[in-house]
Write an enzyme that holds these catalytic residues in place. Sequence first.
Site, PDB file in Angstrom:
ATOM      1  N   THR A  57      -2.694  -4.266  -5.557  1.00 30.08           N
ATOM      2  CA  THR A  57      -1.105  -4.388  -5.320  1.00 30.08           C
ATOM      3  C   THR A  57      -0.792  -4.505  -6.748  1.00 30.08           C
ATOM      4  O   THR A  57       0.401  -4.104  -7.153  1.00 30.08           O
ATOM      5  CB  THR A  57      -0.681  -5.138  -4.517  1.00 30.08           C
ATOM      6  OG1 THR A  57      -1.181  -5.077  -3.110  1.00 30.08           O
ATOM      7  CG2 THR A  57       1.085  -5.127  -4.435  1.00 30.08           C
ATOM      8  N   HIS A  91      -1.446  -3.381  -9.799  1.00 29.36           N
ATOM      9  CA  HIS A  91      -1.382  -2.380 -10.702  1.00 29.36           C
ATOM     10  C   HIS A  91      -1.074  -1.063 -10.148  1.00 29.36           C
ATOM     11  O   HIS A  91      -1.265  -0.118 -10.749  1.00 29.36           O
ATOM     12  CB  HIS A  91      -2.869  -2.238 -11.405  1.00 29.36           C
ATOM     13  CG  HIS A  91      -3.899  -2.117 -10.635  1.00 29.36           C
ATOM     14  ND1 HIS A  91      -4.195  -1.071  -9.978  1.00 29.36           N
ATOM     15  CD2 HIS A  91      -4.887  -2.977 -10.264  1.00 29.36           C
ATOM     16  CE1 HIS A  91      -5.242  -1.170  -9.018  1.00 29.36           C
ATOM     17  NE2 HIS A  91      -5.885  -2.399  -9.359  1.00 29.36           N
ATOM     18  N   HIS A 121     -10.553   4.197  -9.328  1.00 28.58           N
ATOM     19  CA  HIS A 121      -9.649   5.085  -9.484  1.00 28.58           C
ATOM     20  C   HIS A 121      -8.930   5.237 -10.865  1.00 28.58           C
ATOM     21  O   HIS A 121      -8.484   4.189 -11.332  1.00 28.58           O
ATOM     22  CB  HIS A 121      -8.778   5.105  -8.507  1.00 28.58           C
ATOM     23  CG  HIS A 121      -7.475   5.980  -8.358  1.00 28.58           C
ATOM     24  ND1 HIS A 121      -7.538   7.389  -8.536  1.00 28.58           N
ATOM     25  CD2 HIS A 121      -6.423   5.651  -8.709  1.00 28.58           C
ATOM     26  CE1 HIS A 121      -6.343   7.804  -8.700  1.00 28.58           C
ATOM     27  NE2 HIS A 121      -5.644   6.879  -8.761  1.00 28.58           N
ATOM     28  N   VAL A 134       0.053  -5.899   1.486  1.00 31.49           N
ATOM     29  CA  VAL A 134      -0.318  -5.917   3.306  1.00 31.49           C
ATOM     30  C   VAL A 134      -0.101  -7.521   3.771  1.00 31.49           C
ATOM     31  O   VAL A 134       0.727  -7.540   4.808  1.00 31.49           O
ATOM     32  CB  VAL A 134      -1.746  -5.635   3.661  1.00 31.49           C
ATOM     33  CG1 VAL A 134      -2.030  -5.574   4.888  1.00 31.49           C
ATOM     34  CG2 VAL A 134      -1.891  -3.941   3.021  1.00 31.49           C
ATOM     35  N   GLY A 164     -16.492   8.139  32.832  1.00 29.61           N
ATOM     36  CA  GLY A 164     -16.375   8.976  32.030  1.00 29.61           C
ATOM     37  C   GLY A 164     -15.255   8.619  30.851  1.00 29.61           C
ATOM     38  O   GLY A 164     -14.201   8.503  31.276  1.00 29.61           O
ATOM     39  N   THR A 186     -12.605   9.054  33.830  1.00 30.25           N
ATOM     40  CA  THR A 186     -13.272   9.572  35.323  1.00 30.25           C
ATOM     41  C   THR A 186     -14.004   8.673  35.696  1.00 30.25           C
ATOM     42  O   THR A 186     -14.993   8.326  35.297  1.00 30.25           O
ATOM     43  CB  THR A 186     -13.726  11.073  34.864  1.00 30.25           C
ATOM     44  OG1 THR A 186     -12.956  11.849  34.098  1.00 30.25           O
ATOM     45  CG2 THR A 186     -14.134  11.601  36.361  1.00 30.25           C
ATOM     46  N   TYR A 213      -2.005  13.407  -9.975  1.00 32.23           N
ATOM     47  CA  TYR A 213      -0.739  13.032  -9.904  1.00 32.23           C
ATOM     48  C   TYR A 213       0.097  12.319 -11.041  1.00 32.23           C
ATOM     49  O   TYR A 213      -0.678  11.814 -12.054  1.00 32.23           O
ATOM     50  CB  TYR A 213      -0.550  12.006  -8.630  1.00 32.23           C
ATOM     51  CG  TYR A 213      -1.147  10.569  -8.593  1.00 32.23           C
ATOM     52  CD1 TYR A 213      -0.387   9.589  -9.370  1.00 32.23           C
ATOM     53  CD2 TYR A 213      -2.530  10.307  -8.672  1.00 32.23           C
ATOM     54  CE1 TYR A 213      -1.088   8.429  -9.474  1.00 32.23           C
ATOM     55  CE2 TYR A 213      -2.895   9.381  -8.707  1.00 32.23           C
ATOM     56  CZ  TYR A 213      -2.543   8.173  -9.377  1.00 32.23           C
ATOM     57  OH  TYR A 213      -2.904   6.769  -9.338  1.00 32.23           O
ATOM     58  N   ASP A 252      -7.730   8.488  29.163  1.00 33.42           N
ATOM     59  CA  ASP A 252      -7.772   8.781  30.635  1.00 33.42           C
ATOM     60  C   ASP A 252      -9.149   8.652  30.972  1.00 33.42           C
ATOM     61  O   ASP A 252     -10.122   9.064  30.276  1.00 33.42           O
ATOM     62  CB  ASP A 252      -7.201  10.131  30.787  1.00 33.42           C
ATOM     63  CG  ASP A 252      -7.866  11.259  29.920  1.00 33.42           C
ATOM     64  OD1 ASP A 252      -8.535  10.902  29.065  1.00 33.42           O
ATOM     65  OD2 ASP A 252      -7.611  12.583  30.286  1.00 33.42           O
TER      66      ASP A 252
HETATM   67  C1  LIG Z   1      -5.099   2.821 -10.001  1.00 36.09           C
HETATM   68  C2  LIG Z   1      -4.479   2.682  -8.595  1.00 36.09           C
HETATM   69  C3  LIG Z   1      -3.259   3.036  -8.314  1.00 36.09           C
HETATM   70  C4  LIG Z   1      -2.604   3.241  -6.985  1.00 36.09           C
HETATM   71  N1  LIG Z   1      -1.558   3.778  -6.648  1.00 36.09           N
HETATM   72  C5  LIG Z   1      -1.014   3.840  -5.504  1.00 36.09           C
HETATM   73  C6  LIG Z   1       0.225   4.616  -5.311  1.00 36.09           C
HETATM   74  O1  LIG Z   1       0.729   4.908  -6.321  1.00 36.09           O
HETATM   75  N2  LIG Z   1       0.749   4.503  -4.031  1.00 36.09           N
HETATM   76  C7  LIG Z   1      -0.191   4.082  -3.058  1.00 36.09           C
HETATM   77  O2  LIG Z   1       0.228   3.860  -1.981  1.00 36.09           O
HETATM   78  N3  LIG Z   1      -1.285   3.216  -3.250  1.00 36.09           N
HETATM   79  C8  LIG Z   1      -1.776   3.394  -4.526  1.00 36.09           C
HETATM   80  N4  LIG Z   1      -2.738   2.658  -4.857  1.00 36.09           N
HETATM   81  C9  LIG Z   1      -3.387   1.839  -3.811  1.00 36.09           C
HETATM   82  C10 LIG Z   1      -3.072   0.543  -3.459  1.00 36.09           C
HETATM   83  O3  LIG Z   1      -2.829  -0.185  -4.940  1.00 36.09           O
HETATM   84  C11 LIG Z   1      -3.707  -0.362  -2.549  1.00 36.09           C
HETATM   85  O4  LIG Z   1      -4.164   0.399  -1.643  1.00 36.09           O
HETATM   86  C12 LIG Z   1      -3.222  -1.654  -1.800  1.00 36.09           C
HETATM   87  O5  LIG Z   1      -2.186  -2.430  -2.980  1.00 36.09           O
HETATM   88  C13 LIG Z   1      -3.812  -2.454  -1.139  1.00 36.09           C
HETATM   89  O6  LIG Z   1      -3.025  -3.584  -0.952  1.00 36.09           O
HETATM   90  P1  LIG Z   1      -3.590  -4.887  -0.293  1.00 36.09           P
HETATM   91  O7  LIG Z   1      -2.749  -5.956   0.123  1.00 36.09           O
HETATM   92  O8  LIG Z   1      -4.286  -4.479   1.137  1.00 36.09           O
HETATM   93  O9  LIG Z   1      -4.741  -5.422  -1.098  1.00 36.09           O
HETATM   94  P2  LIG Z   1      -4.729  -6.377  -2.652  1.00 36.09           P
HETATM   95  O10 LIG Z   1      -3.462  -6.147  -3.170  1.00 36.09           O
HETATM   96  O11 LIG Z   1      -5.933  -6.320  -3.188  1.00 36.09           O
HETATM   97  O12 LIG Z   1      -4.462  -7.774  -1.801  1.00 36.09           O
HETATM   98  C14 LIG Z   1      -5.669  -8.284  -1.315  1.00 36.09           C
HETATM   99  C15 LIG Z   1      -5.572  -9.892  -1.783  1.00 36.09           C
HETATM  100  O13 LIG Z   1      -6.509 -10.642  -1.158  1.00 36.09           O
HETATM  101  C16 LIG Z   1      -6.892 -11.731  -2.078  1.00 36.09           C
HETATM  102  N5  LIG Z   1      -8.310 -12.099  -1.775  1.00 36.09           N
HETATM  103  C17 LIG Z   1      -9.336 -11.449  -1.654  1.00 36.09           C
HETATM  104  N6  LIG Z   1     -10.182 -12.605  -1.409  1.00 36.09           N
HETATM  105  C18 LIG Z   1      -9.843 -13.739  -1.230  1.00 36.09           C
HETATM  106  C19 LIG Z   1     -10.219 -14.788  -0.877  1.00 36.09           C
HETATM  107  N7  LIG Z   1     -11.651 -15.219  -0.706  1.00 36.09           N
HETATM  108  N8  LIG Z   1      -9.562 -16.023  -0.870  1.00 36.09           N
HETATM  109  C20 LIG Z   1      -8.178 -15.864  -1.166  1.00 36.09           C
HETATM  110  N9  LIG Z   1      -7.444 -14.787  -1.240  1.00 36.09           N
HETATM  111  C21 LIG Z   1      -8.433 -13.721  -1.566  1.00 36.09           C
HETATM  112  C22 LIG Z   1      -6.909 -10.992  -3.418  1.00 36.09           C
HETATM  113  O14 LIG Z   1      -6.788 -11.919  -4.706  1.00 36.09           O
HETATM  114  C23 LIG Z   1      -5.706  -9.878  -3.331  1.00 36.09           C
HETATM  115  O15 LIG Z   1      -4.615 -10.563  -3.998  1.00 36.09           O
HETATM  116  C24 LIG Z   1      -3.408   2.725  -5.922  1.00 36.09           C
HETATM  117  C25 LIG Z   1      -4.617   2.006  -6.323  1.00 36.09           C
HETATM  118  C26 LIG Z   1      -5.047   2.090  -7.680  1.00 36.09           C
HETATM  119  C27 LIG Z   1      -6.278   1.348  -7.960  1.00 36.09           C
END
Ligand SMILES: Cc1cc2nc3c(=O)[nH]c(=O)nc-3n(C[C@H](O)[C@H](O)[C@H](O)COP(=O)(O)OP(=O)(O)OC[C@H]3O[C@@H](n4cnc5c(N)ncnc54)[C@H](O)[C@@H]3O)c2cc1C
Length: 819
Positions: free
Chosen positions: A46, A48, A225, A15, A561, A549, A260, A547
Amino acid sequence: MGGTPRVAIIGAGIVGCSLADELVLRGWRDVTVIEQGGLFKTGGSTSHAPGIIFQTNASKTMQGFATYTIQKAASLELDGRWCLNPVGSLELALTPERLAEIHRRHDFAESWGLAGRVIDPDETAQLWPYVDRTRIVGAYHVPSDGLTDAMRVSEAQARRATEGGARFLGEHTVTGIRTDDGQVRAVITDHGEIPADIIVAAAGIWGPRIGAMVGMTTALQPLAHQLTWTTPLPEVQAFAIPPEREAIHPNIRVQDRDMYLREYPDRLAVGGYGHVPLPVDANDLLHPSVAPVMPSVLEFTPDTFAETWSWAEELVPALRAPGARIERGINGIFSFTPDGFPLMGESRDVGGFWLAEAVWVTHALGVGRAMAEWLVDGGSTSDLHECDLNRFEAHQLSPSFIHDRGIQNYVEVYDIVHPLQPMEEPRPLRTSPFYEREGELGAYFLEGSGWERPHWYGVNESLLGRYDIPSRNAWAARYWHPIVGAEALATRDGVAMYDVTPLKRIAVEGDGAAAFLDALTTNRVDRPVGTVVYSLLLDERGGVRSDLTIARLGQDRFQVGANGPLDLDLLERQAPHDGSVSVRDITSATCCIGLWGPRARDVLSTVTDADLSNEAFRYFQARDIWVGSMPVTALRLSYVGELGWELYTSAEMGLRLWDTLWIAGREHGLIAAGRGAFGSLRLEKGYRFSGVDMTTEHDPYEAGLGFAVRMDKGDFVGRDALVGKSAETVERRLVPLLIADPQAVVMGKEPVRIEGRPAGYVTSAGFGYSIGSAIAYAWLPVAAARPGRPVTIRYFGEDIPASVAAEPLFDPEMRRLRS
Ligand SMILES: Cc1cc2nc3c(=O)[nH]c(=O)nc-3n(C[C@H](O)[C@H](O)[C@H](O)COP(=O)(O)OP(=O)(O)OC[C@H]3O[C@@H](n4cnc5c(N)ncnc54)[C@H](O)[C@@H]3O)c2cc1C
């Protein structure tokens, strides 16, 4: 502040990287991404994720995010390696119920522009040769779905952003956020401060911890998960998949088994949601420097996966072979919210503090784009009302609600969920003062925003002898009873009272109130005391946010509203902070009965001395009146298209107001009626339901709401974007369709086809009992939106004949409302 603002993004997961890229693409170059882990295997979710993308989603917005992820990933590569592998997807149906459900999923996906097909078991087995075809009854195939490599796509975007000027700081941990005067100033890290005008938390499962740094509740529950990789399987190896391709066969969902699967060159991966929920406290997450594997991965718990594995064996013969077993597994952590949607937007309390969290890989690139549009342009091309972090009511931000609903959404992630299915817990939570009486009348309650809302009343079964109500197909008949139809007709014939307490009410007061509402909304609000105005909240691009009211109850006193917490949030944000305007949510402090029907005047006049004649109290007027000893604000309006009033009083007098009207109504045949009837009657009148019929993706003229826009009144939000537009220039229109078969009631989101080709989609639908026809409102290209035009509505795989009609469908001369 010269140039573009300084943006700090916390988190370099998919993200954060997507957002940085999108901001730089839009010319914002002062972007710093701060990441506690290493780049780009950070240790977050992200790192894994298997990268499976299924675009199909009941939400148009969410599906749009996923489609953008697919399209953008397809345009990227990293060192010659793909970012999208378009292997397609299959959702397998093991039961007839699921087969029906995948037809429904196919239908709404088509509504939002995605091509797919429901196929038979033989074709499914050709596309995915690992399946035991005797176990399945069909599948939904989407050829454009695929795999992304989440880390690769993150890095590819980060590289481009870096080339454009962004900085990525790995191994920098954010420890605090410096604010001053309610505005962010800097991110505090273990390597010092980074000044920032805008901070976006893209911290995934750490979100609640980052939010706490500015005193904010983040409605996100991390949950573990389970995902496993099998031992090498000869059946997979037989395809000699080139290692760089990674997979050649579609990704699989088996919703009937909460499971899945995806392919690797020599094996399969199996993931499951069927296990006991494994919530994790965000405060217990480890730092990447000390986590044994990575912070978002906990030790695999084979016992909780045993059932999923046995289901996988049942479906995939290769997994039953000797030697086939789980070689490796993880309990990986990611985020769930109370309603399953992401958290996007700016904090209500701290200026410049934004969130982009609870986002799947699937939606991440789309979310990145929408966030960048929002930040740079002040609004997004996607309708974001479902995702806005300020959408929650107060109770939805309680720790127990976030925890329990997060878990529930995990459990239900693959369930067949009916559009009207209410939340089960906590209930009852919010009850109107009439709740007790409603219970006595046999109310059938459904829940919305925590409120118990009667959908019909058992006591009205007696009306069924008077009216002939057509039955419905099984799906539409859930959460429905023929009494709904009888209540609708009895409202048109006589008089009914409706509990409309849950509708959001906002008091806007002060000597600047009139000018404020006038500048914010589309209609002319500055009118004489006692006037009610229907007006729109637009975004800067002229799209309909909501919208309203607006009743002028005094020179400096308005009652608005509204549609929900987002309207309140907007009013609070936009109101001048110089003391000239106060904005207060008065929903819980007050209550409201809609007294509607041709005999409404007869009932009300027996309990008030106020002059209720048509001359003295006209349509769209408001008066403060006495009903007995109760002060009541009466608005002569009706969402059901009948003579009548919305009657407001303070909550503690609500029960007496109900009883007073009920007793007075006895001799006039007054009934209590529920939301089912309300929905039917408003459809007959063509009254729009904001957020469903129209969103920020539509302008007022397209939505048929041009009458609420006064271009000649001076400036208002969104005006510039409407210059040159009119009902004549629109290219699409919201129009009613009439369905010939009275039992063919559809529910909303179905695709509309013309001559067999997708042309638009249904927004809201139901049955019009007074006109004797099923109704579906739909968006259609203007050339097709002509009365009489034949169309079909795709519903559970069938094409239902319908035709475009002229609106309103009932009482076009408005005689009933104005009498
Ligand atoms: C087992 C598993 C399988 C999945 N499979 C899928 C899939 O097949 N398809 C799919 O769409 N989604 C899947 N997901 C969901 C997906 O992985 C996550 O929703 C997505 O990767 C989230 O991305 P992100 O960037 O929000 O979070 P993250 O990748 O967790 O990134 C957040 C980052 O913030 C950093 N951070 C946190 N706190 C701090 C701080 N204080 N200072 C600096 N940095 C910080 C962290 O280190 C981290 O790198 C899966 C999840 C799991 C657990």
